[in-house]
Every structure is written in structure tokens, then in C-alpha cells.
Design a protein around this motif. Sequence first.
Motif, short mmCIF file in Angstrom:
data_model
loop_
_atom_site.label_atom_id
_atom_site.label_comp_id
_atom_site.label_asym_id
_atom_site.label_seq_id
_atom_site.Cartn_x
_atom_site.Cartn_y
_atom_site.Cartn_z
N TYR A 96 54.64 43.02 2.98
CA TYR A 96 55.09 43.51 4.27
C TYR A 96 56.59 43.78 4.24
O TYR A 96 57.35 43.21 3.46
N LYS A 97 56.98 44.69 5.14
CA LYS A 97 58.40 45.03 5.23
C LYS A 97 58.74 45.42 6.67
O LYS A 97 57.88 45.89 7.42
N LEU A 98 60.00 45.22 7.04
CA LEU A 98 60.48 45.59 8.36
C LEU A 98 60.97 47.03 8.32
O LEU A 98 61.86 47.36 7.54
N ASN A 99 60.40 47.89 9.16
CA ASN A 99 60.78 49.30 9.19
C ASN A 99 61.92 49.59 10.15
O ASN A 99 62.56 50.64 10.05
N GLY A 100 62.16 48.68 11.08
CA GLY A 100 63.22 48.92 12.06
C GLY A 100 62.76 48.60 13.46
O GLY A 100 61.75 47.91 13.66
N GLU A 101 63.49 49.09 14.45
CA GLU A 101 63.18 48.81 15.85
C GLU A 101 63.02 50.11 16.63
O GLU A 101 63.52 51.16 16.24
N ASP B 214 59.39 41.56 2.33
CA ASP B 214 60.70 41.59 2.95
C ASP B 214 60.96 40.28 3.71
O ASP B 214 60.22 39.95 4.64
N PRO B 215 62.00 39.54 3.36
CA PRO B 215 62.31 38.27 4.04
C PRO B 215 62.55 38.45 5.54
O PRO B 215 62.22 37.58 6.34
N ALA B 216 63.12 39.60 5.93
CA ALA B 216 63.38 39.85 7.34
C ALA B 216 62.07 39.98 8.12
O ALA B 216 61.94 39.49 9.25
N ALA B 217 61.08 40.63 7.51
CA ALA B 217 59.77 40.77 8.14
C ALA B 217 59.07 39.42 8.22
O ALA B 217 58.44 39.09 9.22
N GLU C 204 59.07 47.00 14.16
CA GLU C 204 57.92 47.54 13.44
C GLU C 204 57.83 46.94 12.04
O GLU C 204 58.76 47.02 11.25
N ILE C 205 56.68 46.34 11.76
CA ILE C 205 56.43 45.75 10.44
C ILE C 205 55.25 46.46 9.78
O ILE C 205 54.19 46.62 10.39
N GLU C 206 55.45 46.92 8.57
CA GLU C 206 54.42 47.62 7.82
C GLU C 206 53.78 46.66 6.82
O GLU C 206 54.47 46.03 6.02
N LEU C 207 52.46 46.55 6.87
CA LEU C 207 51.73 45.66 5.98
C LEU C 207 50.83 46.48 5.06
O LEU C 207 50.12 47.38 5.52
#
Length: 221
Positions: A133-138, A28-31, A148-151
Motif C-alpha cells: 500500500y501507498k499514500l497517494n495524497g489528499e 509506504d510507512p505514511a500509509a 487516498e491510499i492505494e492497495l
Amino acid sequence: MKTIATVLVSAFITVAGMAQTQTLGKSDPAAKKILDAVSAKFKTYKAVQATFTFKSEDAKGKVLGVKKGTLYTKGNKYRVSITGGQDIFCDGVTVSTYDKAANEVTISKFEASASSITPQKLFTNFYDKDFLYKLNGEKKEAGKTLQEIELTPVDKSKSFFKVLVWVDKATQTIYSTRVMEKSGNKYTYTVGSLNGNANITDAQFVFNKAKYPGVEVVDLR
């Protein structure tokens, strides 16, 4: 059984040491933007002293233990001190793991390789090669806005299948990390304080045998 200090250092970086390929998917580019900012900020620090809380849980969520400690880093040197338990000293040449209960220290050579275990790697760009990895939110916690970033590890043979990293949005520093093992066990460390310009002498990264009367030395070098 893993020692607390060994588990902690593993949780700090969880290095997989394998290159990511396009066939494994995209991150995820945001992560990535968030992790890059954390990495860039950490690289500006001359020496770091951080306090932390380390919690271990079993597969049913039962808390097995909670420990507090301090992390020191400077260049390629680091020290992890668990209150009343263990110390890991790395002076850039050797790694000395001291077990207070047994009054024993195990000394090994420091391997400065791509897959070596060092706490510094959590805060730099380890994620680009070792994880998707991806950004799950705040979420809000302790008066902070946490991202929160999930790897997910690229190397599926690893003992863990997921790492959750919470980044303090305001300070661009890692607030907490949770490692989830395939066995069901979970290891979480939460940063209490972080000083990026700490006054740390090189002597703090060296195990001084004279300060530990009667210590048994296991030299694996």
C-alpha cells in the motif's frame, strides 16, 4: 453472477489470505500510519451501525446500479442489509444470505479462519499481510479532507488488481472504498454515517425463519 450483498462483503475486506514477503516490495510507512490509526480506533468500538451507498460500474464506466444499506457489527457477528434486496446474517456460527426477490435463504457454516470474509477485517490490520500500500495524497470531498491510499493485492490471482481507500483525516475512519476488478468492473461503497457505540441486540444477527413466510431454505452446513 455475484449477488449485490456478496460483492459488498467482498468489497468490505477483499481478503487475500497470503503472507507478504520481502521480495514483493515494501509498503509506504505514511500509509501504514494512517491505516494503523483506523484499525486502532475501530477496535475501541463495542458495536457498529453504519449506513452506506454501494455503486457498481462496468468497464466503460457505465453505472450498473446504486444501492443503499446498513452494516451492523458486534464482536465476530455482522449483518449487511441492502434496502429492498438482500440481507446477510452472521451470528458467529452460521452465515445466512437472504434473497428477497427469490424469498430464499442460503445457510452455511461460519469459518473463522484467516481468509474468511467478514466486514470487520476492512477496519482492522488485514492490510499488513494481504496488500502492498501507498499514500497517494489528499483531496477535498463533501467538506472532508480525505487521504487516498492505494492497495495492491499480494496474491496476483485475485479477481481485482487494485483497491483505493479514502480515509477521513479528521475522524480517522474509512469514508469510501473502491475495488477495481481485472474485468474492468468497479465496486464502490461510501459510508454515510457510523455509530461506534450502537445499541444492537444479538438477535439482529440471527436469521429468524418465522419472519419470512414461505421462505425456501438451502442449507449447506
